[in-house]
Design an enzyme around this catalytic site. Structure first.
Site, PDB file in Angstrom:
ATOM      1  NE  ARG A 137      27.995  80.696  77.235  1.00  0.00           N
ATOM      2  CZ  ARG A 137      27.223  79.742  76.749  1.00  0.00           C
ATOM      3  NH1 ARG A 137      27.650  78.968  75.756  1.00  0.00           N
ATOM      4  NH2 ARG A 137      26.011  79.535  77.255  1.00  0.00           N
ATOM      5  CG  ASP A 188      26.257  73.915  67.545  1.00  0.00           C
ATOM      6  OD1 ASP A 188      25.695  73.451  66.534  1.00  0.00           O
ATOM      7  OD2 ASP A 188      25.769  73.840  68.683  1.00  0.00           O
ATOM      8  CG  ASN A 221      20.062  71.340  63.793  1.00  0.00           C
ATOM      9  OD1 ASN A 221      18.968  71.851  64.038  1.00  0.00           O
ATOM     10  ND2 ASN A 221      20.348  70.094  64.114  1.00  0.00           N
ATOM     11  CG  ASP A 272      24.902  70.106  76.480  1.00  0.00           C
ATOM     12  OD1 ASP A 272      23.717  69.871  76.199  1.00  0.00           O
ATOM     13  OD2 ASP A 272      25.447  71.202  76.263  1.00  0.00           O
ATOM     14  CD  GLU A 331      20.843  69.983  69.179  1.00  0.00           C
ATOM     15  OE1 GLU A 331      21.876  70.647  69.053  1.00  0.00           O
ATOM     16  OE2 GLU A 331      20.381  69.693  70.310  1.00  0.00           O
ATOM     17  CG  HIS A 333      25.302  67.066  68.815  1.00  0.00           C
ATOM     18  ND1 HIS A 333      26.142  67.714  69.688  1.00  0.00           N
ATOM     19  CD2 HIS A 333      24.104  67.711  68.947  1.00  0.00           C
ATOM     20  CE1 HIS A 333      25.500  68.691  70.292  1.00  0.00           C
ATOM     21  NE2 HIS A 333      24.265  68.708  69.868  1.00  0.00           N
ATOM     22  NE  ARG A 334      26.035  67.530  73.515  1.00  0.00           N
ATOM     23  CZ  ARG A 334      27.295  67.919  73.449  1.00  0.00           C
ATOM     24  NH1 ARG A 334      28.258  67.024  73.352  1.00  0.00           N
ATOM     25  NH2 ARG A 334      27.611  69.196  73.479  1.00  0.00           N
ATOM     26  CE  LYS A 349      23.181  71.471  66.663  1.00  0.00           C
ATOM     27  NZ  LYS A 349      23.648  72.211  67.832  1.00  0.00           N
TER      28      LYS A 349
END
Length: 431
Positions: A26, A48, A89, A309, A337, A383-384, A410
Site C-alpha cells: 500500500r 508480492d 502471483n 490471513d 492462491e 504460502h499460507r 510470496k
C-alpha cells in the site's frame, strides 16, 4: 524446493517480525500515486512486494533503495503508457493496479501463474471499472486481462464485497484522482473489513480525504485530490508471525517475536487473543509477543473474517487442542492462491488430522496426542498453506514432506530460516 519437517519437541529464541506485506504494497502504491518523492522505511521483501516494486517502476515510478529505506518519485495520475504488466502471483497487486491502469490507453496483465492467480476471479472489480467508462477484455473474469482506459469517470459506483475487499480498496486508491466526485456503494457483504481499514489509514496518511460510513459500506470521495509525498514506517507483519506463534504454541517453547505493535490495525493481531483463548501462555508487551508453550491447548469457536490471513495457522494449532474447534465466516479463503478450505483440509487429512469443511467453515476435532504424519503433501503453490502445514509437521509423529515449499517466499522468504534459528528440525532440499 521440498521442506522435510521432522518432529520438534522444543523451540526457543527471539526473532524480529518481518515487515508487513500489506502495508508495504500500500505504501509503495501511494508513493507512486504521489507527485513528488516519498520515503518508505523498512519495506518488506517478498514476492508480492517485489511485484508491486516492479510494476510501479514499469509505470514510471523512480525507485532507489538501501538496507533501511526506499525512496519513490511518483507519477501521480499520469502513469507511463506500457503494453504489459506482470504481477506474478500477487492478487492484491493485480487488483490495485487494474484501477491505476485505467489511466493508461491500453495495458494487458499477463497470466504467468495459470494454476494459481490465473484461476482467481476479478469480475466484481471489472464490473465497477466498466461503470466508470473503462473497457475491460478478460477471460470469464480471469487473467489475462486488458484494460483500455485513459479517461475513467467518477460518479456513482457499486462494487460487490462478497469475494474480496481488494476490489473496494482498488477503487479507493484511484477515485480521489478523478476529475469528478465519486460515491462508492458496497453491495451484498464486505469481507475483511479490517483490511479496508488499513487501506483507509494509509490513504489518509497521504493527505487524501474520504468519508466512509460506520459500516464501511458507503463512501464519498472528492475528486481532484493529490497524494502528498510523505515518510512512512512499515510495521511488523502479523499474518506471517501468526505461523511462528502457532508453532511455538504447539511445542514446548519459549519464543519471542519483536516488532508486533499492540495497537496495530492489522486484523491478524487477533491471533494474540485467539491463542490466549486456546490456553496458550502468551504475553504482549512493548511490541513483543512471547509464547511459552506447554502443548496443552483447548478448542474454541472463532470468526475467521477478523484475521483472514492467519486462519490457516490457527487451524494448524487447533489440530492439537482438546475438543472441537470451529473457524467460521471464512468462505473468502476459497478465492485465494488456492481454495484454502478444500485444499488445506485435504492435505491435513493426508497427514492424519480429523478435520471437516463447510462452505464457510473449517471444523477441527483436536488430537492432543498429535497426528501421524509420515506423508508427502501438496502445498498448492500457496504460502499460507506451506506455513500452516509446517506447524502441523512439527507436532506429527513421523514428520511431513511439503512439496513446492519455495512458494513461501510470496510473503515470508525467511520463514524456514527463522524456524531453524529457533531450533526447528527441518531439512530443505533444492530440486
Amino acid at each position: 524446493m521440498r521442506a522435510i519437517v521432522k518432529p520438534t519437541p522444543r523451540l526457543e529464541g527471539t526473532i524480529n517480525a518481518l515487515s508487513s506485506k500489506n502495508y508495504t504494497t500500500r505504501y509503495l502504491l501511494i508513493g507512486a500515486l504521489a507527485d513528488g518523492t516519498s520515503t518508505v522505511y523498512y519495506p518488506a521483501h517478498s514476492e508480492d512486494s517485489d511485484a508491486m516494486r516492479r510494476c510501479i517502476r514499469d509505470l514510471g515510478a523512480v525507485i532507489e533503495e538501501d538496507d533501511e529505506k526506499m525512496t519513490i518519485r511518483g507519477f501521480g495520475r499520469n502513469p507511463k503508457h506500457v503494453k504489459e504488466l506482470n504481477v506474478g502471483n500477487a492478487g492484491a497487486v493485480l487488483r490495485f493496479l487494474m484501477s491505476v491502469a485505467a489511466f493508461c490507453p491500453e495495458v494487458t496483465f499477463v497470466n504467468t501463474y495459470p494454476d494459481s492467480l490465473g484461476k482467481r476471479p476479478h469480475d466484481d472489480l471489472i464490473d465497477a471499472l466498466q461503470q466508470m467508462g473503462v473497457q475491460v477484455e478478460h477471460r470469464d473474469g480471469k487473467l489475462p486481462i486488458t484494460i483500455r482506459g485513459g479517461q475513467p469517470r467518477g460518479g456513482k459506483i457499486t462494487v460487490s464485497g462478497n469475494v474480496s475487499s481488494q476490489f473496494l480498496s482498488s477503487l479507493l486508491f484511484m477515485t480521489p484522482l478523478l476529475e469528478e466526485d465519486s460515491e462508492i456503494t458496497v453491495l451484498h457483504d464486505l469481507k475483511s473489513k479490517v483490511i479496508v481499514g488499513q487501506t483507509l489509514e494509509v490513504i489518509a496518511q497521504a493527505g487524501i480525504r474520504i468519508e466512509a460510513s460506520d459500516d464501511l459500506m458507503h463512501y464519498k470521495v472528492p475528486g481532484r485530490q493529490q497524494y502528498l509525498p510523505q515518510k512512512y514506517v512499515v510495521q511488523g507483519d502479523y499474518p506471517g508471525s501468526a505461523a511462528i506463534l502457532a508453532a511455538a504454541s504447539v511445542t514446548n517453547s519459549d519464543v519471542s517475536v519483536l516488532r508486533l505493535s499492540e495497537d496495530s490495525k492489522q486484523g491478524e493481531r487477533a491471533v494474540v487473543d485467539v491463542l490466549r483463548a486456546m490456553g496458550v501462555n502468551l504475553t504482549h508487551e512493548n511490541d513483543v509477543v512471547r509464547v511459552r508453550g506447554s502443548q496443552k491447548l483447548k478448542a474454541g469457536e472463532f470468526d475467521g473474517d477478523h484475521f483472514t490471513d492467519a486462519v490457516l495457522a490457527m487451524v494448524a494449532a487447533s489440530l492439537f487442542a482438546e475438543g472441537t474447534s470451529r473457524f467460521y465466516n471464512v468462505e473468502n479463503l476459497r478465492y485465494k492462491e488456492c481454495d484454502r478450505i478444500t485444499d488445506f483440509v485435504t492435505e491435513l487429512r493426508k497427514a492424519g488430522a480429523d478435520v471437516e469443511e463447510r462452505q464457510s467453515e473449517i471444523i477441527v476435532h483436536g488430537r492432543p496426542q498429535g497426528i501421524a504424519g509420515g506423508v508427502e503433501i501438496n502445498a498448492h503453490y500457496d504460502h499460507r498453506v506451506i506455513m500452516a502445514l509446517t506447524v502441523a509437521g512439527l507436532r506429527s509423529d513421523k514428520g511431513l514432506v511439503i512439496n513446492d515449499a519455495h512458494h513461501v517466499a510470496k510473503s515470508y522468504p525467511q520463514y524456514f530460516e527463522h524456524l531453524l534459528s529457533l531450533g526447528a528440525n527441518i531439512e530443505l532440499v533444492q530440486e
